[in-house]
Design a protein around this motif. Structure first.
Motif, PDB file in Angstrom:
ATOM      1  N   UNK A  12      28.637 -96.111  62.086  1.00 41.96           N
ATOM      2  CA  UNK A  12      27.329 -96.617  61.704  1.00 41.96           C
ATOM      3  C   UNK A  12      26.259 -95.609  62.125  1.00 41.96           C
ATOM      4  N   UNK A  13      25.061 -95.746  61.535  1.00 46.59           N
ATOM      5  CA  UNK A  13      23.997 -94.795  61.797  1.00 46.59           C
ATOM      6  C   UNK A  13      23.630 -94.742  63.283  1.00 46.59           C
ATOM      7  N   UNK A  14      23.599 -95.882  63.961  1.00 44.26           N
ATOM      8  CA  UNK A  14      23.234 -95.873  65.373  1.00 44.26           C
ATOM      9  C   UNK A  14      24.282 -95.153  66.228  1.00 44.26           C
ATOM     10  N   UNK A  15      25.543 -95.197  65.790  1.00 39.86           N
ATOM     11  CA  UNK A  15      26.575 -94.450  66.506  1.00 39.86           C
ATOM     12  C   UNK A  15      26.374 -92.948  66.344  1.00 39.86           C
ATOM     13  N   UNK A  16      26.014 -92.519  65.135  1.00 43.96           N
ATOM     14  CA  UNK A  16      25.759 -91.105  64.896  1.00 43.96           C
ATOM     15  C   UNK A  16      24.553 -90.627  65.691  1.00 43.96           C
ATOM     16  N   UNK A  17      23.498 -91.435  65.709  1.00 44.93           N
ATOM     17  CA  UNK A  17      22.305 -91.042  66.449  1.00 44.93           C
ATOM     18  C   UNK A  17      22.593 -90.926  67.943  1.00 44.93           C
ATOM     19  N   UNK A  18      23.564 -91.700  68.433  1.00 48.79           N
ATOM     20  CA  UNK A  18      23.911 -91.640  69.856  1.00 48.79           C
ATOM     21  C   UNK A  18      24.533 -90.300  70.247  1.00 48.79           C
ATOM     22  N   UNK A  19      24.959 -89.502  69.269  1.00 47.88           N
ATOM     23  CA  UNK A  19      25.481 -88.165  69.553  1.00 47.88           C
ATOM     24  C   UNK A  19      24.386 -87.220  70.015  1.00 47.88           C
ATOM     25  N   UNK A  20      23.138 -87.514  69.633  1.00 45.63           N
ATOM     26  CA  UNK A  20      21.969 -86.716  70.024  1.00 45.63           C
ATOM     27  C   UNK A  20      22.073 -85.270  69.534  1.00 45.63           C
ATOM     28  N   UNK A  21      22.781 -85.057  68.422  1.00 45.22           N
ATOM     29  CA  UNK A  21      22.946 -83.713  67.862  1.00 45.22           C
ATOM     30  C   UNK A  21      22.635 -83.756  66.372  1.00 45.22           C
ATOM     31  N   UNK A  22      21.497 -83.210  65.979  1.00 42.24           N
ATOM     32  CA  UNK A  22      21.086 -83.243  64.576  1.00 42.24           C
ATOM     33  C   UNK A  22      22.054 -82.501  63.673  1.00 42.24           C
ATOM     34  N   UNK A  23      22.643 -81.403  64.165  1.00 42.66           N
ATOM     35  CA  UNK A  23      23.511 -80.603  63.297  1.00 42.66           C
ATOM     36  C   UNK A  23      24.802 -81.362  62.978  1.00 42.66           C
ATOM     37  N   UNK A  24      25.341 -82.108  63.948  1.00 39.96           N
ATOM     38  CA  UNK A  24      26.543 -82.891  63.666  1.00 39.96           C
ATOM     39  C   UNK A  24      26.218 -84.024  62.707  1.00 39.96           C
ATOM     40  N   UNK A  25      25.102 -84.702  62.929  1.00 44.05           N
ATOM     41  CA  UNK A  25      24.702 -85.781  62.021  1.00 44.05           C
ATOM     42  C   UNK A  25      24.487 -85.235  60.619  1.00 44.05           C
ATOM     43  N   UNK A  26      23.862 -84.043  60.506  1.00 42.67           N
ATOM     44  CA  UNK A  26      23.631 -83.448  59.189  1.00 42.67           C
ATOM     45  C   UNK A  26      24.946 -83.103  58.504  1.00 42.67           C
ATOM     46  N   UNK A  27      25.909 -82.577  59.256  1.00 45.21           N
ATOM     47  CA  UNK A  27      27.209 -82.238  58.665  1.00 45.21           C
ATOM     48  C   UNK A  27      27.931 -83.496  58.199  1.00 45.21           C
ATOM     49  N   UNK A  28      27.861 -84.565  58.980  1.00 51.64           N
ATOM     50  CA  UNK A  28      28.445 -85.841  58.548  1.00 51.64           C
ATOM     51  C   UNK A  28      27.767 -86.316  57.267  1.00 51.64           C
ATOM     52  N   UNK A  29      26.445 -86.219  57.219  1.00 48.64           N
ATOM     53  CA  UNK A  29      25.716 -86.635  56.018  1.00 48.64           C
ATOM     54  C   UNK A  29      26.112 -85.790  54.810  1.00 48.64           C
ATOM     55  N   UNK A  30      26.340 -84.495  55.025  1.00 53.86           N
ATOM     56  CA  UNK A  30      26.773 -83.618  53.925  1.00 53.86           C
ATOM     57  C   UNK A  30      28.143 -84.039  53.400  1.00 53.86           C
ATOM     58  N   UNK A  31      29.055 -84.389  54.309  1.00 47.77           N
ATOM     59  CA  UNK A  31      30.381 -84.837  53.890  1.00 47.77           C
ATOM     60  C   UNK A  31      30.289 -86.169  53.140  1.00 47.77           C
ATOM     61  N   UNK A  32      29.437 -87.066  53.628  1.00 52.08           N
ATOM     62  CA  UNK A  32      29.233 -88.343  52.933  1.00 52.08           C
ATOM     63  C   UNK A  32      28.634 -88.115  51.546  1.00 52.08           C
ATOM     64  N   UNK A  33      27.706 -87.172  51.467  1.00 52.32           N
ATOM     65  CA  UNK A  33      27.097 -86.869  50.166  1.00 52.32           C
ATOM     66  C   UNK A  33      28.148 -86.318  49.195  1.00 52.32           C
ATOM     67  N   UNK A  34      29.037 -85.448  49.711  1.00 56.85           N
ATOM     68  CA  UNK A  34      30.113 -84.936  48.854  1.00 56.85           C
ATOM     69  C   UNK A  34      30.984 -86.074  48.335  1.00 56.85           C
ATOM     70  N   UNK A  35      31.364 -86.990  49.214  1.00 59.94           N
ATOM     71  CA  UNK A  35      32.206 -88.106  48.791  1.00 59.94           C
ATOM     72  C   UNK A  35      31.481 -88.993  47.777  1.00 59.94           C
ATOM     73  N   UNK A  36      30.217 -89.297  48.047  1.00 66.15           N
ATOM     74  CA  UNK A  36      29.457 -90.142  47.118  1.00 66.15           C
ATOM     75  C   UNK A  36      29.283 -89.480  45.762  1.00 66.15           C
ATOM     76  N   UNK A  37      28.957 -88.188  45.763  1.00 67.74           N
ATOM     77  CA  UNK A  37      28.757 -87.473  44.501  1.00 67.74           C
ATOM     78  C   UNK A  37      30.062 -87.337  43.729  1.00 67.74           C
TER      79      UNK A  37
END
Length: 509
Positions: free
Chosen positions: A169-194
């Motif tokens: 969930x988004x709150x779990x990702x934010x708990x990582x406190x690392x924007x680059x990891x969250x961005x990479x996860x978002x990129x992978x999610x975007x690839x899957x969605x697209x």
């Protein structure tokens, strides 16, 4: 407590955490007895039994190891059934059992669709190879999983539920406190969605007998993608039409071997002709779990993103990225003050806390071009002291901005965890914060003891770290290495706020 004592305490916490949560990630039914696992072949897990039977019935060979299951974790691993000597082949899987381009083309009901459908070609590209995403293999795995009586059913049933931050969930990702990891996860999610949107419901409408809408969901594609990304080997097997092109391959039973740091990888596919063999990386006693390395050249962030775990205690692959933002480089270029390739203004810092000297020299040139360095700065240690202080200011600001400190994360470690995902998030946070802490101490030490001396860091250079592997971390791979870092820190160039970037500048790389 000294720094060394804190580091030792950290590793002890990591080891305790693995003992407590290893079953959840690795799927071991841990009957722990002086380091030996107790098991009874086939007694507790009919899925393991069917998989072994399927492999042996179809010409494979399993020697001195068995698949075991953990009811608590729902995963599986391999354990020695008797003494297993060093370099003994313990699994041999013939090529026709692999889940691989050539076997899918030979056996799958949708092989012609995968090859000829125009929308698949448009979305997935022309290649099955390793130069892009394994889109067709993901689609083929989705199809086989939908078949109750797939040829690969014993293999499919052995796959555990994937663990991945992609499922968080988004709150779990934010708990990582690392924007680059969250961005990479978002990129992978975007690839899957697209990818899903580009294929479905088109394929369901066109081939309803193969891709029923109620079955071929985004959830199924995510499941398949996580298994392909996390389980497939980069095989030497090639397509008969292009013998230079290697491709991905999923190897039944062999991919049940769990990762262990500080060990070797002993497997091969006989130049792609098969069988795929694994041989032991050490001597194992009966009951010991058998391990392979998933790759010493893979970053810690890669392990987390694609395999769903952090290699405990193995810090050589931990690194953070430091860069001058591309926007600042474009502003300087617009002012005709630099023509440097932005990729050269990226540095990677490992657990020893060292910043590469070429990066410091280039940063000094950029700061000089921007007018940040004064004549006094340049007369004092040729500008190096000011450069180091600017970086230290950014490090201090970054550390102060963390939602939790390194010490607070370690204190939370000591209290235990309620679930595996919380444990992994703490691992991620504490690992990059330790790198940042060592960088902070290293900068202070060098500023005080020799700004112009490349050897004046707080800790000696650790040549075995991944950041010094020029095959893996280099300018050509700089952007992808940033994406696989645990944390990204930007060093903004002062005095550029008045410069604007228009569309033409944005397009000018």
């Amino acid at each position: 407590m000294s720094t060394q004592e804190k580091i030792e305490t950290t590793y002890i916490c990591f080891i305790i955490a693995v003992l407590a949560f290893g079953a959840s990630r690795y799927g071991m039914g841990w009957g722990f007895d002086a380091g030996i696992f107790k098991f009874s072949k086939g007694a507790d897990d009919p899925i393991c039994d069917r998989l072994e039977q399927w492999i042996e019935t179809n010409g494979g060979d399993i020697d001195s190891v068995a698949c075991v299951f953990s009811p608590e974790g729902g995963g599986r691993a391999l354990v020695a059934t008797q003494a297993l000597p060093y370099r003994r082949v313990y699994i041999s899987v013939p090529k026709h059992l692999w889940f691989h381009e050539t076997t899918v083309k030979a056996r799958s009901d949708i092989r012609a669709i995968l090859e000829k459908d125009s929308d698949i070609n448009s979305v997935c590209g022309e290649s099955w190879g390793i130069t892009g995403e394994p889109c067709r293999l993901i689609l083929a795995l989705m199809y086989e999983e939908s078949l109750p009586h797939s040829f690969w059913r014993p293999y499919l049933d052995s796959m555990p539920s994937p663990t991945s931050p992609i499922l968080w969930k988004r709150e779990q990702l934010e708990a990582l406190q690392s924007d680059i990891i969250v961005q990479t996860v978002d990129d992978l999610l975007e690839y899957l969605n697209d990818t899903y949107a580009g294929l479905f419901p088109i394929l369901s409408d066109r081939y309803p007998e193969f891709f029923p809408k109620e079955t071929f969901t985004l959830e199924l594609m995510t499941w398949a993608a996580l298994h392909v990304w996390g389980r497939a080997f980069d095989t030497n097997a090639t397509d008969v039409n292009d013998t230079k092109r290697r491709t991905w391959g999923m190897i039944p039973f062999a991919d049940l071997v769990n990762h262990q740091s500080y060990t070797e990888s002993f497997f091969g596919d006989h130049s792609g002709e098969g069988p795929f063999d694994c041989w032991s990386t050490q001597c194992y006693s009966a009951g010991q779990e058998v391990f392979q390395s998933y790759g010493s050249h893979k970053s810690t962030a890669h392990m987390f993103l694609y395999y769903g775990f952090i290699p405990t205690g193995h810090v050589s692959s931990d690194y953070i990225a430091i860069r001058i933002p591309k926007e600042d480089m474009k502003k300087l270029k617009k002012l005709r003050k630099t023509n440097l390739d932005p990729r050269r203004l990226i540095a990677f810092v490992g657990i020893d806390g060292h910043i590469p000297e070429p990066f410091l020299n280039l940063l000094r040139d950029v700061l000089k071009a921007s007018g940040t360095l004064t004549r006094d700065d340049l007369n004092d240690t040729n500008g190096k002291k000011r450069v180091l202080n600017i970086i230290l200011e950014m490090v201090n600001s970054t550390i102060a901005g963390f939602a939790t400190t390194y010490d607070e994360d370690m204190e939370e470690f000591s209290r235990g965890f309620t679930d595996y995902d919380t444990y992994v998030a703490l691992q991620v946070r504490s690992r990059y914060k330790l790198v940042m802490k060592n960088l902070q101490e290293g900068l202070i030490h060098r500023i005080e003891n020799g700004p112009e001396d490349p050897e004046a860091w707080a800790q000696p250079k650790m040549d075995f770290l991944l950041v010094y592997d020029r095959e893996e971390i280099n300018m050509r791979k700089a952007e992808s290495s940033v994406e696989e870092s645990l944390y990204l820190m930007n060093i903004e160039v002062p005095g550029l706020g008045y410069v604007t970037i228009d569309d033409e500048d944005e397009d000018d790389e």
